[in-house]
Enzyme design. Structure first.
Site, PDB file in Angstrom:
ATOM      1  N   ARG A  22       0.828  -1.203   0.000  1.00  0.00           N
ATOM      2  CA  ARG A  22       0.000   0.000   0.000  1.00  0.00           C
ATOM      3  C   ARG A  22       0.865   1.258   0.000  1.00  0.00           C
ATOM      4  O   ARG A  22       1.753   1.402   0.847  1.00  0.00           O
ATOM      5  CB  ARG A  22      -0.947   0.002   1.206  1.00  0.00           C
ATOM      6  CG  ARG A  22      -1.936  -1.151   1.155  1.00  0.00           C
ATOM      7  CD  ARG A  22      -2.788  -1.246   2.403  1.00  0.00           C
ATOM      8  NE  ARG A  22      -3.586  -2.456   2.360  1.00  0.00           N
ATOM      9  CZ  ARG A  22      -4.923  -2.472   2.323  1.00  0.00           C
ATOM     10  NH1 ARG A  22      -5.594  -1.340   2.328  1.00  0.00           N
ATOM     11  NH2 ARG A  22      -5.576  -3.621   2.283  1.00  0.00           N
ATOM     12  N   THR A 246     -20.095   5.753  13.616  1.00  0.00           N
ATOM     13  CA  THR A 246     -18.873   6.549  13.630  1.00  0.00           C
ATOM     14  C   THR A 246     -19.214   8.021  13.501  1.00  0.00           C
ATOM     15  O   THR A 246     -20.270   8.391  12.974  1.00  0.00           O
ATOM     16  CB  THR A 246     -17.927   6.136  12.480  1.00  0.00           C
ATOM     17  OG1 THR A 246     -16.705   6.862  12.604  1.00  0.00           O
ATOM     18  CG2 THR A 246     -18.524   6.461  11.118  1.00  0.00           C
ATOM     19  N   LYS A 249     -17.323   9.750   9.295  1.00  0.00           N
ATOM     20  CA  LYS A 249     -17.706   9.645   7.885  1.00  0.00           C
ATOM     21  C   LYS A 249     -18.829  10.640   7.568  1.00  0.00           C
ATOM     22  O   LYS A 249     -18.563  11.775   7.233  1.00  0.00           O
ATOM     23  CB  LYS A 249     -18.071   8.200   7.557  1.00  0.00           C
ATOM     24  CG  LYS A 249     -16.851   7.276   7.677  1.00  0.00           C
ATOM     25  CD  LYS A 249     -17.166   5.848   7.375  1.00  0.00           C
ATOM     26  CE  LYS A 249     -15.904   4.992   7.317  1.00  0.00           C
ATOM     27  NZ  LYS A 249     -15.124   4.947   8.565  1.00  0.00           N
TER      28      LYS A 249
END
Length: 425
Positions: A22, A246, A249
């Site tokens: 990554r 959450t 977001k």
């Protein structure tokens, strides 16, 4: 002497060989130009790019009320929390945030954690450990944080095939009737964008005497009349025992939480090590999150605008022959089906077109279903949509990527998974 560095280098080399290494792209967001940002590239390069993969789904991270709440609280209270909540960090801002969350979900109480990951990891394991000989039933596509919470519980567990009502009932029917049971699943699945049959799962929970635990991370803020999530959208919120979400977001801030009965929340608060022994959420973050929740409870403009642009993006990509995985949500999975090609596509979009979309590879998605995960916001106007579609068309032609969606559609796993009891469970 053991060669530690060689081990670390070998682990990194293995990821690179599998095309799974990554690379983090350095992006500097700009509150005045979202979704535009500055890309800090190699050799000191700075370039304007358009971000198409942010989880700040509604752009609330730049909303004036949210920013003002954070700045004012930092000026008048403190930047940090000052400690764990049981010692010196139980701030008034966090208490107000938990009250907002409880009201949002129609529950008696709520509890805030340092992240959505920690909320799942800690709450699931703690709840299951508090229930004697609890059996956990987990959807095969659940997020890593939920899987980790299930494992940490050390209880008997069963994984049912993704969204498979019949398979879940088979497993529940095979379990002892008098044994506590916990069904854990998501509402909106972040990679495929599909949704859970919430009412059907609640029906089974009532039939077999189980508690329900739903992850609404990718739904809170975006669905329901007040932004309470997909459960509110389908009228199932009052049927669910534990709702997890959450603040990072749809609400554009940071942190995670659970909401439920006062007794359950207090039991978790008193026993959860991942809550007790970590520094509390900073007051400015809590105040900003509360401001975002209050705004979205009373405003539908952001949700409506986002849905318009999501529909436009999906329609335009399908018309252009770009393989998009069908789903009813705001997630737009552009299917590639190969890790190396997904990385090449992402790099080409950034280098040639100034479009930032990170590739999604294994283990986030199964091998062979690698993709670009596009997330339109209300601020991606029609001109930006057209730019994205044109750019993806050029990339698909240049890299000769597949246009037949059936060759890269996900194949869900879990067909042969059965119940088992861990040692001492």
């Amino acid at each position: 002497m053991y060669d530690y560095e060689a081990t670390f280098k070998a682990a990194r080399a293995a990821l690179k060989a599998e095309k799974r290494y990554r690379v983090f792209t350095e992006i500097e967001r700009d509150v005045t130009r979202f979704p535009h940002a500055t890309w800090h590239g190699p050799n000191g390069l700075k370039r304007d790019v358009v971000v198409w993969c942010s989880n700040d789904y509604l752009g609330m991270g730049r909303h004036e009320r949210v920013v003002s709440a954070m700045v004012e609280t930092a000026r008048t209270t403190s930047v940090g929390a000052g400690g764990t909540r049981n010692i010196s960090g139980n701030s008034h801002a966090v208490i107000e945030l938990e009250q907002e969350l409880a009201e949002l979900h129609g529950k008696e109480a709520a509890l805030v954690f340092s992240s959505g990951y920690v909320a799942n990891q800690t709450a699931i394991s703690t709840i299951a450990q508090l229930l004697p000989e609890c059996m956990i039933f987990s959807d095969s596509d659940n997020h890593n944080s939920m899987i980790d919470g299930v494992r940490r519980a050390g209880r008997a567990r069963a994984v049912f095939r993704h969204n498979d009502i019949g398979h879940l009932e088979e497993l529940l029917a095979a379990a002892p009737k008098d044994r506590p049971k916990l069904i854990v699943f998501e509402s909106v699945y972040s990679m495929d964008g599909d949704v859970a049959p919430i009412h059907a799962f609640c029906d089974l929970a009532e039939k077999y005497g189980a508690l329900t635990y739903i992850d609404e991370v990718h739904a809170v803020g975006m669905y329901g009349d007040h932004g309470a999530g997909y459960a509110e959208e389908v009228g199932a919120m009052d049927r669910l025992d534990i709702i997890q979400g959450t603040l990072a977001k749809g609400f554009g801030c940071f942190g995670g939480y659970i909401a439920g009965s006062e007794a359950m929340i207090d039991a978790v608060r008193s026993h959860a090590q991942g809550f007790i022994f970590t520094t509390a959420l900073p007051p400015p973050v809590a105040a900003a999150a509360a401001a975002a929740i209050r705004h979205l409870r009373g405003s539908t403009a952001e949700r409506e605008a986002q849905r318009r642009q999501v529909t436009r993006v999906k329609s335009a990509l399908q018309a252009a022959g770009i393989p998009v995985l069908d789903n009813p949500t705001h997630i737009v999975p552009v299917m590639v089906g190969d890790a190396a090609l997904a990385k090449l596509a992402s790099d080409r979009l950034l280098d040639r077109h100034g479009i930032y979309v990170q590739p999604i590879n294994y283990p986030t998605v199964p091998r062979g279903t690698e993709r670009l995960r596009v997330t339109p916001t209300p601020f991606h106007n029609d001109a930006l949509v057209d730019q994205l579609v044109t750019a993806l068309g050029e990339v698909w032609e240049a890299l000769d990527l597949p246009r037949d969606r059936t060759t890269v559609d996900p194949v869900h796993r879990g067909a042969s998974i059965t119940v088992f009891t861990p040692a001492g469970g």
